[in-house]
Design an enzyme around this catalytic site. Structure first.
Site, PDB file in Angstrom:
ATOM      1  N   ASP A   1     -42.011   1.666  -0.647  1.00  0.00           N
ATOM      2  CA  ASP A   1     -43.036   1.165   0.277  1.00  0.00           C
ATOM      3  C   ASP A   1     -44.461   1.416  -0.181  1.00  0.00           C
ATOM      4  O   ASP A   1     -45.403   1.260   0.597  1.00  0.00           O
ATOM      5  CB  ASP A   1     -42.830   1.784   1.657  1.00  0.00           C
ATOM      6  CG  ASP A   1     -43.049   3.290   1.667  1.00  0.00           C
ATOM      7  OD1 ASP A   1     -42.961   3.921   0.594  1.00  0.00           O
ATOM      8  OD2 ASP A   1     -43.291   3.844   2.751  1.00  0.00           O
ATOM      9  N   GLU A   2     -44.657   1.780  -1.441  1.00  0.00           N
ATOM     10  CA  GLU A   2     -46.014   2.134  -1.873  1.00  0.00           C
ATOM     11  C   GLU A   2     -46.173   1.865  -3.367  1.00  0.00           C
ATOM     12  O   GLU A   2     -45.246   2.082  -4.141  1.00  0.00           O
ATOM     13  CB  GLU A   2     -46.282   3.612  -1.565  1.00  0.00           C
ATOM     14  CG  GLU A   2     -47.703   4.052  -1.796  1.00  0.00           C
ATOM     15  CD  GLU A   2     -47.933   5.476  -1.305  1.00  0.00           C
ATOM     16  OE1 GLU A   2     -49.102   5.860  -1.146  1.00  0.00           O
ATOM     17  OE2 GLU A   2     -46.939   6.193  -1.080  1.00  0.00           O
TER      18      GLU A   2
END
Length: 353
Positions: free
Chosen positions: A94-95
Site C-alpha cells: 500500500d505504499e
C-alpha cells in the site's frame, strides 16, 4: 493508500462501510493487521492485540485478511504508477516512493502528478490515497502522513528546515518509541533539540543510525528511489493457539517450519548462509539466535540441525513459547549483487567516529 486492507474490505462489502472495522484476528491470539478510520477513532491501531482492540471498541467488526485481493489491487495501482515513471520503489502493498523528476506522462510538476495519480487510483479502484511531495524520500514520507486520509501535502525546499525544527521527535519517520524515550532522556523533544547535537555524539549514542538522525533533521537524504531491490532474507514463522511448553513440541514445530522454509528457498532459487531462529515468549519478548555457515543452507535437515543448539541457547526450554520462526539471510543473490556493485568513493572514505 488510506487504511488499505480495511478500505478494500469496506469497498467490497458495502454493509461494512462507515463501521469500525479491523482486518485480522479478534481472538486471544489475534492481532490487528489494519483498522478502518472509524475504528481508529477509538484508538484501534495496526499491530494491536485483537483482545485489546475489542476492549477499546466493543462494537468492532473483525474480518479475516484476504491478501490475494490486496495484492491484486496493489498491482492495479502499481500499473498506474509505471505509466508515469519507471522509478517506482514499493515499500509494501500500500505504499511506494516515486521519482517523477522526468515523468513519462503529464507535466513536469510533482504536485500536479500527485493529484493526477490520486485521481487515477480512485477512478480505477474506488479507493483513496494520500500523497506527500518533496525533494527527498524522508520529507516526502513525512508529508504523506500530514493530511490523511485522502489528502496531499507538499514540503518545499525552503520550508524543510522550519518544518523539521518544530516537529516532535516521536513523529520523525524512523524514530520509534524506544528511541524517542532515549532521546527524551537526552533532552531532545523536537527537531530543534536534535539539531543541537553534533554528529560524533549522535553516532556514539545511537551507532550508525546516528548519522541518519543528524542528516534528516537538516533535510538531508540522498537515498535514490530504487526501482528494484535485492531480497535480504527468506523466512517463515508460526504463532501458536496454545503456548508451547516442552522441547518435543518446539522441535516438532521447528521441523514444520524448516520444511516450509526449504520450499520457499527452492521456489526463490536463492539459498543463504545464515540461519536465524526467532522465539517469542508468552510475555511477548522476542529473541533471535543465528548461525552462519561457509556454504549455502538448502535443506530442512540441515536447518533442524542448526536450529537445535540455537533453541538451547534461548530461555525457551524454561519458558513458554508463543511464536517460532526460521529464516535464512546472507542470500546468494545479495552476495552476487554486492560483487557486481563495488562501493563508490564516498563509501570507501566513510569513517565512523
Amino acid at each position: 493508500m488510506d487504511a488499505f486492507y480495511a478500505s478494500v474490505e469496506q469497498r467490497d462489502n458495502p454493509a461494512l462501510r462507515g463501521l469500525p472495522l479491523a482486518v485480522g484476528g479478534g481472538g486471544p491470539r489475534g492481532v490487528v493487521a489494519a483498522a478502518s478510520y472509524e475504528a481508529r477513532k477509538f484508538g484501534v491501531r495496526s499491530a494491536m492485540p485483537g483482545a485489546k482492540a475489542r476492549q477499546l471498541c466493543p462494537q468492532l467488526i473483525f474480518v479475516r485478511p484476504n491478501f490475494e485481493q490486496y495484492k491484486a489491487v496493489s498491482q492495479q495501482i502499481r500499473t498506474i504508477f509505471l505509466e508515469y515513471t519507471d522509478l517506482v520503489e514499493p515499500l509494501s502493498l500500500d505504499e511506494a516512493y516515486l521519482d517523477v523528476t522526468h515523468p513519462k506522462l503529464g507535466l513536469p510538476s510533482a504536485t500536479l502528478l500527485a493529484q493526477e495519480l490520486r485521481r487515477r487510483i480512485f477512478e480505477t479502484t474506488q479507493l483513496t490515497a494520500s500523497a506527500g511531495v518533496s525533494y527527498c524520500k524522508f520529507l516526502a514520507k513525512m508529508a504523506s502522513d500530514l493530511n490523511k486520509p485522502n489528502g496531499m501535502a507538499i514540503i518545499l525546499p525552503h520550508e524543510a528546515e522550519a518544518f523539521l525544527e518544530r516537529l516532535e521527535i516521536g513523529k520523525f519517520h524512523g524514530i520509534g518509541k524506544a528511541t524517542t524515550a532515549k532521546m527524551h532522556k537526552m533532552g531532545i523533544f523536537n527537531g530543534s533539540d536534535l539539531k543541537q547535537h553534533a554528529l560524533h555524539e549522535l553516532v556514539r549514542r545511537f551507532g550508525k543510525v546516528g548519522r541518519f538522525y543528524y542528516n534528516i533533521v537538516r533535510g538531508i537524504d540522498e537515498r535514490a528511489v530504487q526501482s528494484h531491490s535485492v531480497r535480504k532474507s527468506i523466512s517463515t514463522e508460526e504463532t501458536f493457539n496454545t503456548d508451547l511448553a516442552t522441547t518435543e513440541e518446539m522441535m516438532e514445530q521447528i521441523a514444520l517450519l524448516a520444511d516450509d522454509l526449504q520450499r520457499r528457498i527452492e521456489r526463490a532459487d536463492n539459498p543463504g548462509r545464515t540461519l536465524t531462529l526467532k522465539v517469542r515468549y508468552a510475555d511477548f519478548r522476542i529473541v533471535t539466535r543465528s548461525k552462519t555457515m561457509d556454504h549455502d543452507i538448502r535443506t530442512a535437515t540441515e536447518m533442524i540441525e542448526l536450529a537445535t543448539p540455537l533453541l538451547a541457547d534461548t530461555e525457551a526450554l524454561e519458558r513458554k513459547v508463543r511464536l517460532l520462526g526460521l529464516g535464512v539471510s546472507n542470500l546468494r543473490r545479495e552476495r552476487e549483487e554486492q560483487q557486481r556493485e563495488p562501493a563508490g568513493p564516498g563509501e570507501q572514505l566513510m569513517l565512523e567516529f
